[in-house]
Design a protein around this motif. Structure first.
Motif, short mmCIF file in Angstrom:
data_model
loop_
_atom_site.label_atom_id
_atom_site.label_comp_id
_atom_site.label_asym_id
_atom_site.label_seq_id
_atom_site.Cartn_x
_atom_site.Cartn_y
_atom_site.Cartn_z
N ASP A 70 0.86 -1.18 0.00
CA ASP A 70 0.00 0.00 0.00
C ASP A 70 0.90 1.23 0.00
O ASP A 70 2.10 1.13 -0.30
N ASP A 71 0.35 2.38 0.34
CA ASP A 71 1.17 3.58 0.49
C ASP A 71 0.84 4.25 1.82
O ASP A 71 0.92 5.46 1.97
N SER A 72 0.47 3.42 2.80
CA SER A 72 0.00 3.92 4.09
C SER A 72 0.67 3.24 5.28
O SER A 72 0.04 2.95 6.28
N ARG A 73 1.97 2.96 5.13
CA ARG A 73 2.75 2.38 6.23
C ARG A 73 2.16 1.06 6.71
O ARG A 73 2.08 0.81 7.90
N PHE A 74 1.74 0.23 5.76
CA PHE A 74 1.22 -1.12 5.99
C PHE A 74 -0.22 -1.14 6.50
O PHE A 74 -0.75 -2.21 6.81
N ALA A 75 -0.88 0.00 6.60
CA ALA A 75 -2.21 0.05 7.22
C ALA A 75 -3.20 -0.92 6.58
O ALA A 75 -4.02 -1.52 7.26
N PHE A 76 -3.12 -1.06 5.26
CA PHE A 76 -4.09 -1.89 4.55
C PHE A 76 -3.48 -3.18 4.02
O PHE A 76 -4.14 -4.22 3.99
N ASP A 132 8.19 -3.62 2.06
CA ASP A 132 8.78 -2.58 2.89
C ASP A 132 8.85 -1.27 2.10
O ASP A 132 9.36 -1.23 0.98
N GLY A 133 8.33 -0.21 2.69
CA GLY A 133 8.34 1.08 2.01
C GLY A 133 7.18 1.29 1.05
O GLY A 133 6.99 2.39 0.54
N GLY A 134 6.42 0.22 0.78
CA GLY A 134 5.24 0.33 -0.06
C GLY A 134 5.50 0.77 -1.49
O GLY A 134 6.61 0.61 -2.03
N PHE A 135 4.46 1.33 -2.10
CA PHE A 135 4.54 1.72 -3.51
C PHE A 135 5.60 2.78 -3.74
O PHE A 135 6.27 2.80 -4.78
N ALA A 136 5.78 3.67 -2.76
CA ALA A 136 6.78 4.73 -2.92
C ALA A 136 8.18 4.15 -3.05
O ALA A 136 9.00 4.65 -3.82
N VAL A 147 10.31 -0.44 7.84
CA VAL A 147 10.30 -1.03 9.17
C VAL A 147 11.43 -0.46 10.02
O VAL A 147 12.59 -0.42 9.58
N VAL A 148 11.09 -0.04 11.22
CA VAL A 148 12.08 0.46 12.17
C VAL A 148 12.71 -0.73 12.89
O VAL A 148 12.03 -1.67 13.31
N LYS A 149 14.02 -0.70 13.02
CA LYS A 149 14.72 -1.80 13.68
C LYS A 149 14.45 -1.78 15.19
O LYS A 149 13.86 -0.86 15.73
N ASP A 150 14.90 -2.82 15.85
CA ASP A 150 14.78 -2.94 17.30
C ASP A 150 13.33 -3.05 17.76
O ASP A 150 12.97 -2.51 18.82
N GLN A 151 12.50 -3.72 16.99
CA GLN A 151 11.12 -3.93 17.40
C GLN A 151 11.04 -4.77 18.68
O GLN A 151 10.09 -4.65 19.45
N GLY A 152 12.03 -5.62 18.89
CA GLY A 152 12.01 -6.43 20.10
C GLY A 152 12.03 -5.57 21.36
O GLY A 152 11.35 -5.88 22.34
#
Length: 276
Positions: free
Chosen positions: A103-109, A129-133, A221-226
C-alpha cells in the motif's frame, strides 16, 4: 508439488529489490491494497492510474471486509468463501503461492491482507517494505494495465484461535496473564480526539502501542522492534485492537516479526463502543 519461492514464516517483509528480482516468478502474486478511509474510491483510482506491473487490486471495503451491521465494527471480517474465490481468481494456490501485498499507508491496509491470509491458513505472504513509494523510487516497472485473471485454488483453513469477539475480550481482558493492546494513535487512545467513532476513549485496561511505530515516516520497518515489545513479551496471551480491526494488523505484523503470536479483536473499538 510446486516449490515456494520464499517462506514468509521467516520473511514477512520483503524489499523492493527482492520483489523486482522475483517479478516474473509464476509462483508470485502481487496485490495492491492502497485505500483511503477519507475517500473510499481513491485506492482504486490510484491503482487504475499506476501500479506495480502484474499487481491485482483488492479493496478494503469491497474485498477485505463485509458490510457494516449495527454491531461488529466498521470493517467486519469478509465472507471467507467469497474472499477465497477472489484469491483463486488472481492465481493464489493455498500453501504454495507467494503473495506480496503493498500500500502507500505504512502497511495500514496491506497488513490486513497479510493477516487475513494467515487467518485463512496461508502463511506464504509478505508486505512490501516502504510500499509503492519504495518501488517507484527505484524506477521499477509500473503500468496502468490490469493483468488477466489466473487460475488458482484457495481452500481456507481457518485459524480460529487467532481472532476473538467482544464476549471473549470481556471475559479475558482483566486476567493477569492477558495483555490487551490498543493500536490507535495516543490521542485517540486517551480519548482526546475521535474522528470516526461516536464515542472516544479506550477499553478499560488496554495499553497503548500505536501502529505507526512499526515504520518510519517513509514506511520502512524500524529496527529494534524487540525492544518496543519487551514489557509484554512474556504475556501468555496478547489481544490487539484498533478502531475497526484494520491497523491492529500492523501491530500483529510487528509482533510476528519478533516471534510473538497475538490475537485480533476484529470488531475493535468501533464494535466495543457500539454497545455502550
Amino acid at each position: 508439488m510446486t516449490q515456494n519461492i520464499i517462506n514468509s514464516d521467516q520473511h514477512d517483509i520483503v524489499t523492493a529489490d527482492w520483489l523486482h528480482s522475483h517479478l516474473r516468478d509464476p509462483q508470485l502474486v502481487i496485490v495492491d491494497c492502497r485505500f483511503s478511509l477519507a475517500d473510499r474510491d481513491l485506492g482504486k483510482q490510484q491503482y487504475a492510474d499506476r501500479h506495480i506491473e502484474g499487481a491485482y487490486y483488492l479493496d478494503l471495503n469491497q474485498d477485505l471486509s463485509s458490510p457494516v451491521q449495527s454491531h461488529g465494527g466498521r470493517h467486519p471480517l469478509p465472507d471467507i468463501d467469497e474472499l477465497a474465490t477472489k484469491l483463486s481468481d488472481i492465481g493464489i494456490v493455498s500453501g504454495e503461492t507467494m503473495v506480496v501485498a503493498y500500500d502507500d499507508s505504512r502497511f495500514a491496509f496491506a497488513s490486513r491482507l497479510w493477516w487475513l491470509l494467515h487467518y485463512m491458513g496461508h502463511g506464504n505472504v509478505a508486505v512490501l517494505d516502504g510500499g509503492f513509494a519504495a518501488w517507484r523510487s527505484h524506477d521499477y516497472p509500473t503500468t496502468n494495465i490490469t493483468p488477466p485473471m489466473r487460475i488458482g485454488k484457495f481452500t481456507p483453513q481457518l485459524q480460529t484461535e487467532s481472532v476473538v469477539d467482544i464476549e471473549m475480550v470481556k471475559a479475558r481482558k482483566d486476567l493477569p496473564e492477558v495483555v490487551l493492546v490498543d493500536a490507535r494513535e495516543g490521542d485517540r487512545y486517551r480519548g482526546e480526539r475521535e474522528p470516526i467513532d461516536p464515542i472516544a476513549g479506550h477499553i478499560e485496561g488496554a495499553v497503548n502501542y500505536p501502529w505507526m511505530e512499526l515504520t518510519d515516516a517513509q514506511g520502512f520497518v524500524v529496527k529494534d522492534q524487540g525492544d518496543r515489545w519487551q514489557s509484554i513479551a512474556n504475556a501468555e496471551e496478547i489481544i490487539v485492537y484498533c478502531g475497526s480491526g484494520v491497523t491492529a494488523c500492523v501491530n500483529l505484523l510487528a509482533l510476528k516479526l519478533v516471534g510473538i503470536e497475538a490475537k485480533l479483536y476484529a470488531g475493535s473499538w468501533s464494535d466495543w463502543c457500539s454497545w455502550l
